[in-house]
Design a protein around this motif. Structure first.
Motif, short mmCIF file in Angstrom:
data_model
loop_
_atom_site.label_atom_id
_atom_site.label_comp_id
_atom_site.label_asym_id
_atom_site.label_seq_id
_atom_site.Cartn_x
_atom_site.Cartn_y
_atom_site.Cartn_z
N UNK A 12 8.61 -10.63 -8.66
CA UNK A 12 9.51 -10.58 -7.50
C UNK A 12 9.16 -9.39 -6.62
N UNK A 13 8.83 -8.27 -7.22
CA UNK A 13 8.48 -7.06 -6.47
C UNK A 13 7.26 -7.31 -5.59
N UNK A 14 6.24 -7.94 -6.16
CA UNK A 14 5.02 -8.23 -5.39
C UNK A 14 5.30 -9.24 -4.29
N UNK A 15 6.13 -10.25 -4.59
CA UNK A 15 6.45 -11.28 -3.61
C UNK A 15 7.19 -10.71 -2.41
N UNK A 16 8.04 -9.72 -2.66
CA UNK A 16 8.88 -9.18 -1.58
C UNK A 16 8.27 -7.97 -0.87
N UNK A 17 7.53 -7.16 -1.62
CA UNK A 17 7.01 -5.92 -1.03
C UNK A 17 5.49 -5.92 -0.86
N UNK A 18 4.81 -6.77 -1.64
CA UNK A 18 3.35 -6.81 -1.56
C UNK A 18 2.66 -5.84 -2.49
N UNK A 19 3.42 -5.12 -3.30
CA UNK A 19 2.81 -4.18 -4.24
C UNK A 19 3.64 -4.08 -5.52
N UNK A 20 3.04 -3.50 -6.55
CA UNK A 20 3.68 -3.36 -7.85
C UNK A 20 3.55 -1.92 -8.32
N UNK A 21 4.66 -1.19 -8.34
CA UNK A 21 4.62 0.22 -8.76
C UNK A 21 4.73 0.36 -10.27
N UNK A 22 5.06 -0.74 -10.96
CA UNK A 22 5.19 -0.68 -12.42
C UNK A 22 3.82 -0.80 -13.09
N UNK A 23 2.91 -1.51 -12.46
CA UNK A 23 1.59 -1.76 -13.05
C UNK A 23 0.85 -0.50 -13.47
N UNK A 24 0.71 0.52 -12.60
CA UNK A 24 -0.04 1.71 -13.02
C UNK A 24 0.65 2.48 -14.14
N UNK A 25 1.98 2.42 -14.19
CA UNK A 25 2.70 3.12 -15.25
C UNK A 25 2.53 2.39 -16.58
#
Length: 236
Positions: free
Chosen positions: A103-116
């Protein structure tokens, strides 16, 4: 609802329950035709009117809460998530975060959880690698390496269950590495252009923006876990 998957998942569960109920009273002679029709029709109505909107509201609140968590100052959200996510991975519960990242990627275009999450995996890889290098028996060392390699492709279970968890302390120091790397990722504001891939395959998500920082986070998490575990072993 087009960028959401939780309503679809819940509707699949509801449809299965409805099908069982319908089969209890639909005559067997027309079961093959009537049961699927009633299941789909009822699921569709409930999904559009009740289930979909309700689950979507819950999903939005959950996503906003998680986003707020990762925006805590001094990278605190990254430290907590990076340090604790592998405890969920032991039980398989880490998959519950997938709908949020989608949902984060669909709405914002990026994923801040992935690198963590990648930092958490790198921490376990670093701890397992330290155990392998400390192993003096060549045959055992070669066998252990086979469990470490998948971690560099985003699969921590072999390293965790074959090396880190049985020994206890490597798993904990792996979590320390994940916490440090996760905190660094949060402070740097690192984000992936997509979701689903971590560690080496995840490099593709950072091409053109943040690639070097992504590699730095992996190295920091890996070395933190590895060297802190080595120091601990030497003191014992």
């Amino acid at each position: 609802m087009q960028s959401s998957i939780l309503p679809a998942v819940f509707m699949g569960w509801l449809a299965a329950k409805l099908e069982k109920k319908f089969r209890q009273w639909v005559p067997e002679v027309i079961d093959l035709i009537l049961t699927p029709f009633l299941t789909l029709f009822t699921s569709l109505i409930l999904g559009l009117i009740l289930v979909g909107p309700t689950i979507l509201i819950i999903e939005n609140l959950l996503t906003e809460g998680i986003m707020y968590f990762f925006e805590l100052p001094l990278g605190l959200g990254g430290v907590i998530y990076g340090g604790l996510i592998q405890f969920l991975a032991v039980t398989g519960m880490h998959h519950t975060i997938v709908p949020v990242t989608v949902k984060m990627v669909a709405e914002t275009g990026y994923d801040i959880i992935n690198p963590i999450g990648t930092a958490a995996i790198a921490g376990q890889a670093g701890a397992a690698l330290a155990v392998v290098l400390a192993q003096k028996n060549r045959q055992k060392r070669v066998t252990m390496i086979g469990s470490v390699i998948p971690a560099f492709f985003g699969i921590t279970e072999p390293a965790m269950f074959a090396i880190n968890l049985p020994k206890g302390s490597p798993f904990l120091f792996g979590c320390v590495g994940g916490a440090v790397g996760g905190g660094l990722a949060s402070i740097l504001g690192l984000a992936a252009a997509g979701t689903g891939s971590t560690m080496l395959p995840g490099l593709l998500l950072y091409i053109g923006d943040g690639l070097l920082l992504y590699i730095l986070v992996i190295i920091v998490a890996l070395l933190t876990a590895s060297y802190s575990l080595k120091s601990f072993i030497k003191r014992k």
